[in-house]
Motif scaffolding. Structure first.
Motif, PDB file in Angstrom:
ATOM      1  N   LEU A  10      -7.334   8.028   3.692  1.00 44.62           N
ATOM      2  CA  LEU A  10      -6.019   8.438   4.190  1.00 44.62           C
ATOM      3  C   LEU A  10      -5.215   7.191   4.536  1.00 44.62           C
ATOM      4  CD1 LEU A  10      -4.041  10.593   5.316  1.00 44.62           C
ATOM      5  CD2 LEU A  10      -5.303  10.439   7.480  1.00 44.62           C
ATOM      6  N   ALA A  39      -3.797  16.112  -8.741  1.00 44.38           N
ATOM      7  CA  ALA A  39      -3.272  16.625  -7.473  1.00 44.38           C
ATOM      8  C   ALA A  39      -3.516  18.127  -7.409  1.00 44.38           C
ATOM      9  CB  ALA A  39      -1.787  16.314  -7.371  1.00 44.38           C
ATOM     10  N   PRO A  81       3.659   9.624  -0.862  1.00 44.13           N
ATOM     11  CA  PRO A  81       2.984  10.924  -0.697  1.00 44.13           C
ATOM     12  C   PRO A  81       2.641  11.582  -2.026  1.00 44.13           C
ATOM     13  CG  PRO A  81       4.742  10.709   0.896  1.00 44.13           C
ATOM     14  CD  PRO A  81       4.856   9.515  -0.005  1.00 44.13           C
ATOM     15  N   THR A  84      -0.827  11.310  -3.680  1.00 47.63           N
ATOM     16  CA  THR A  84      -1.966  12.057  -3.150  1.00 47.63           C
ATOM     17  C   THR A  84      -2.649  12.840  -4.266  1.00 47.63           C
ATOM     18  OG1 THR A  84      -1.029  12.254  -0.937  1.00 47.63           O
ATOM     19  CG2 THR A  84      -2.653  13.908  -1.585  1.00 47.63           C
ATOM     20  N   GLN A 116     -10.958  10.943  -3.129  1.00 47.92           N
ATOM     21  CA  GLN A 116      -9.713  11.508  -2.614  1.00 47.92           C
ATOM     22  C   GLN A 116      -8.828  10.421  -2.022  1.00 47.92           C
ATOM     23  OE1 GLN A 116      -8.554  14.916  -2.447  1.00 47.92           O
ATOM     24  NE2 GLN A 116      -6.683  13.872  -1.817  1.00 47.92           N
ATOM     25  N   THR A 118      -5.222  10.294   0.033  1.00 48.74           N
ATOM     26  CA  THR A 118      -4.200  11.077   0.710  1.00 48.74           C
ATOM     27  C   THR A 118      -3.196  10.123   1.346  1.00 48.74           C
ATOM     28  OG1 THR A 118      -5.809  12.827   1.200  1.00 48.74           O
ATOM     29  CG2 THR A 118      -3.745  12.837   2.446  1.00 48.74           C
ATOM     30  N   VAL A 119      -1.934  10.310   0.984  1.00 52.53           N
ATOM     31  CA  VAL A 119      -0.863   9.454   1.508  1.00 52.53           C
ATOM     32  C   VAL A 119       0.029  10.308   2.397  1.00 52.53           C
ATOM     33  CG1 VAL A 119       0.979   7.846   0.950  1.00 52.53           C
ATOM     34  CG2 VAL A 119      -0.958   8.103  -0.605  1.00 52.53           C
ATOM     35  N   SER A 120       0.093   9.949   3.646  1.00 55.03           N
ATOM     36  CA  SER A 120       0.915  10.717   4.591  1.00 55.03           C
ATOM     37  C   SER A 120       2.317  10.121   4.676  1.00 55.03           C
ATOM     38  CB  SER A 120       0.259  10.708   5.969  1.00 55.03           C
ATOM     39  OG  SER A 120       0.193   9.392   6.479  1.00 55.03           O
TER      40      SER A 120
END
Length: 121
Positions: A10, A39, A81, A84, A116, A118-120
């Motif tokens: 993340l 995705a 994002p 992701t 995985q 994940t880009v917030s």
């Protein structure tokens, strides 16, 4: 043959990650190593090989390989994002036209298990 991808996680938008893919059971130099991603709810898409990049990652992602370690890397900078996804490494036997068709997942015989990212926002 095993391809073991790692390095996902993340990260905040604008951050960086480096994915690694360790290949075993094959003659590394004979294979073209590619990166793909999938995705949620979308089809698997080509990301990059060392000499070719998808338009959406060009100038942000870089593929490199360490032949001595049988490892290919995907350096991902300025993450967004929309990056992701589950990222997969894959291996295709090098041929005279494998680079030309590197975007085609059917070219690749061996696949890693995925990692995985994940880009917030």
């Amino acid at each position: 043959v095993q391809l073991q991808a790692s390095g996902g996680g993340l990260v905040q938008a604008g951050g960086s990650l480096r994915l690694s893919c360790l290949a075993s059971g094959l003659t590394f130099s004979r294979y073209l190593m590619g990166w793909f991603r999938q995705a949620p709810g979308k089809e698997r898409e080509f990301v990059a090989i060392s000499t070719r990049y998808a338009a959406c990652v060009k100038d942000r992602f870089t593929v490199s390989r360490d032949v001595a370690k049988n490892t290919v890397y995907l350096q991902m900078n300025s993450l967004k994002p929309e990056d992701t996804a589950v990222y997969f490494c894959a291996a295709a036997l090098r041929t005279s036209d494998s680079v030309s068709y590197a975007y085609n997942a059917e070219l690749y015989k061996y696949w890693g298990q995925g990692t995985q990212v994940t880009v917030s926002s």
